[in-house]
Write an enzyme that holds these catalytic residues in place. Structure first.
Site, PDB file in Angstrom:
ATOM      1  N   ASP A 191       0.853  -1.183   0.000  1.00 60.06           N
ATOM      2  CA  ASP A 191       0.000   0.000   0.000  1.00 60.06           C
ATOM      3  C   ASP A 191       0.897   1.244   0.000  1.00 60.06           C
ATOM      4  O   ASP A 191       2.066   1.174   0.384  1.00 60.06           O
ATOM      5  CB  ASP A 191      -0.866  -0.042   1.273  1.00 60.06           C
ATOM      6  CG  ASP A 191      -1.627   1.235   1.502  1.00 60.06           C
ATOM      7  OD1 ASP A 191      -2.285   1.702   0.561  1.00 60.06           O
ATOM      8  OD2 ASP A 191      -1.561   1.778   2.628  1.00 60.06           O
ATOM      9  N   ASP A 234      -0.272   5.108   0.781  1.00 61.27           N
ATOM     10  CA  ASP A 234      -0.531   6.139   1.792  1.00 61.27           C
ATOM     11  C   ASP A 234      -0.473   5.568   3.206  1.00 61.27           C
ATOM     12  O   ASP A 234      -1.110   4.551   3.507  1.00 61.27           O
ATOM     13  CB  ASP A 234      -1.913   6.769   1.556  1.00 61.27           C
ATOM     14  CG  ASP A 234      -1.950   7.599   0.286  1.00 61.27           C
ATOM     15  OD1 ASP A 234      -1.157   8.538   0.177  1.00 61.27           O
ATOM     16  OD2 ASP A 234      -2.765   7.278  -0.604  1.00 61.27           O
ATOM     17  N   SER A 293      -2.609   1.022  -4.692  1.00 60.89           N
ATOM     18  CA  SER A 293      -3.098   2.107  -3.853  1.00 60.89           C
ATOM     19  C   SER A 293      -4.499   2.536  -4.234  1.00 60.89           C
ATOM     20  O   SER A 293      -4.839   2.630  -5.413  1.00 60.89           O
ATOM     21  CB  SER A 293      -2.141   3.308  -4.007  1.00 60.89           C
ATOM     22  OG  SER A 293      -2.667   4.459  -3.380  1.00 60.89           O
ATOM     23  N   GLY A 294      -5.298   2.854  -3.222  1.00 56.12           N
ATOM     24  CA  GLY A 294      -6.579   3.498  -3.448  1.00 56.12           C
ATOM     25  C   GLY A 294      -6.415   4.989  -3.710  1.00 56.12           C
ATOM     26  O   GLY A 294      -7.383   5.692  -3.945  1.00 56.12           O
ATOM     27  N   LYS A 318      -7.096  -4.723  -4.842  1.00 60.58           N
ATOM     28  CA  LYS A 318      -5.796  -5.013  -4.225  1.00 60.58           C
ATOM     29  C   LYS A 318      -5.592  -6.527  -4.128  1.00 60.58           C
ATOM     30  O   LYS A 318      -4.515  -7.042  -4.455  1.00 60.58           O
ATOM     31  CB  LYS A 318      -5.694  -4.353  -2.848  1.00 60.58           C
ATOM     32  CG  LYS A 318      -5.574  -2.837  -2.920  1.00 60.58           C
ATOM     33  CD  LYS A 318      -5.273  -2.230  -1.562  1.00 60.58           C
ATOM     34  CE  LYS A 318      -5.032  -0.715  -1.696  1.00 60.58           C
ATOM     35  NZ  LYS A 318      -4.326  -0.149  -0.542  1.00 60.58           N
ATOM     36  N   ASP A 340      -1.846  -0.452   5.935  1.00 57.25           N
ATOM     37  CA  ASP A 340      -2.287   0.093   7.222  1.00 57.25           C
ATOM     38  C   ASP A 340      -3.797   0.208   7.362  1.00 57.25           C
ATOM     39  O   ASP A 340      -4.292   0.453   8.457  1.00 57.25           O
ATOM     40  CB  ASP A 340      -1.705   1.495   7.427  1.00 57.25           C
ATOM     41  CG  ASP A 340      -2.369   2.497   6.505  1.00 57.25           C
ATOM     42  OD1 ASP A 340      -2.182   2.373   5.278  1.00 57.25           O
ATOM     43  OD2 ASP A 340      -3.122   3.371   6.988  1.00 57.25           O
TER      44      ASP A 340
HETATM   45 MG   LIG Z   1      -2.804   3.269   3.473  1.00 56.20          MG
END
Ligand SMILES: [Mg+2]
Length: 296
Positions: free
Chosen positions: A85, A87, A173-174, A218, A241
Site C-alpha cells: 500500500d 498512503d 493504492s486506493g 488489491k 495500514d
Molecule cells: Mg494506506
C-alpha cells in the site's frame, strides 16, 4: 519445519533473549539457536518445535510492549512478491488530504479518509465524496504533492532489497496514479496500480475513473502478480495500514499490518507498530549485510 521468533526494537533491550526463552518455555518450547540480524536492532531465535505462532507472538508482545515480534515458519520465509500500500505505509500521511489542503478543505476530507481507512464507511462512496471535493483543483498540484512526499523510514530498503533478491514489487493504492508513478520510480517498484483522477482543461473534474481500485482490486492484483511470477500466495508479502488492505494481507503468506488502524491490527497476526519498514526484511531473515538501498 522449525519456527523462528524475530524481535525488532529501537533498540532491543539487553537480556531480551531470556524473556523470549521464558515465554517459549511457557509453551513447552525452547530456543536452539540465535542470530543477530542487525546489531542492537533485530535478532531471531530458532525454536526446537512448532507452537501456536499467534499465541506465542501475543504473549511476547505483552511481555515486550515496545518490541515488534513475529513468530514465523522458516519454510518459504523469503517472499517472491511484494504488494505494498502507499498512503500511510510507503509514505507518511494521506495524499488525498494534502490535495484537499490546497483548496482549504483538508479537515472535511481527512475526517472521511480516517473513517474509510478504519473500515467504518464504504470505500468507494468515501472516495467519490472526497474526489468530488477536489473539483477545480489545478492538476499540477498533484505533482507538487507527489514531489513533496515524506517516505516512511525503511521503505526504499524494503523495496530495493526484495527486488535485488528477485522479488516482484508492486505498489497498489486506493490513491492516485499520478502520485504512485512518482513513488514507484523513487522506491524502485516494478509497477503500480491506483485510481485515476479525471482532468479537463488542466483542472480536476471531481471524478475518478471507474472501476475504482478498492480492497477487491488489491486482492486481485496480489493474485495476478503471484500467478504472473509463477508463485503461490504463500510466497507473497502484502503490507498496509488500512481496512482496504485487509483482504490482500489476509491472503498473503506473510501479511503485515504496518502502524495500522485498529480493525486491521486486530485481524492481522504480524504487525509493525514500533519500528520501521526494515522489520519486514528482518522478519524474512535478511541480515543487515544483505540489505540494500538508502536510509529512506
Ligand atoms: Mg494506506
Amino acid at each position: 519445519m522449525p519456527q523462528v521468533i524475530v524481535m525488532v526494537g529501537d533498540p532491543l533491550p539487553g537480556g531480551i533473549e531470556d524473556v523470549a526463552a521464558e515465554v517459549a518455555g511457557a509453551f513447552g518450547l525452547s530456543p536452539v539457536s540465535g542470530r543477530m540480524l542487525s546489531p542492537d536492532r533485530a535478532m531471531e531465535l530458532t525454536l526446537d518445535e512448532d507452537g501456536d505462532a499467534g499465541e506465542i507472538a501475543d504473549t511476547l508482545r505483552q511481555a515486550l510492549p515496545e518490541i515488534d515480534v513475529a513468530v514465523l515458519s522458516t519454510e518459504g520465509r523469503r517472499k517472491k512478491v511484494l504488494l505494498a500500500d502507499m498512503d500511510a505505509t510507503m509514505v507518511v500521511g494521506e495524499t488525498i488530504d494534502e490535495l484537499a489542503a490546497a483548496l482549504g478543505k483538508e479537515a472535511q476530507v481527512s475526517a472521511i479518509t480516517e473513517r474509510a481507512m478504519r473500515g467504518e464507511i464504504d470505500f468507494e462512496a468515501a472516495l467519490d465524496e472526497r474526489v468530488a471535493m477536489l473539483a477545480g483543483l489545478d492538476a499540477s498540484e498533484i505533482d507538487r504533492v507527489a514531489e513533496g512526499l515524506t517516505y516512511s523510514p525503511g521503505a526504499e530498503m524494503l523495496v530495493q532489497t526484495m527486488a535485488a533478491h528477485g522479488a516482484r514489487c508492486v505498489l497498489v493504492s486506493g490513491g492516485f496514479d499520478r502520485v504512485t508513478g512518482v513513488v514507484r520510480a523513487r522506491l524502485g517498484f516494478h509497477s503500480d496500480r491506483a485510481n485515476h483522477l479525471e482532468v479537463n482543461d488542466a483542472r480536476l473534474t471531481g471524478t475518478a475513473r471507474k472501476p475504482v481500485v478498492d480492497a477487491g482490486t488489491k486482492l486481485a492484483t496480489l493474485r495476478e502478480t503471484a500467478m504472473a511470477a509463477g508463485v503461490t500466495l504463500a510466497d507473497c508479502l502484502a503490507i498496509g495500514d488500512g481496512a482496504n488492505d485487509q483482504p490482500m494481507i489476509a491472503a498473503a503468506g506473510l501479511g503485515i499490518a504496518y502502524r495500522a488502524k485498529p480493525a486491521l491490527r486486530a485481524a492481522t497476526e504480524v504487525q509493525i507498530n514500533h519500528t520501521d519498514l526494515r522489520a519486514a526484511l528482518w522478519f524474512q531473515g535478511y541480515a543487515d549485510d544483505e540489505i540494500v538501498g538508502g536510509m529512506t
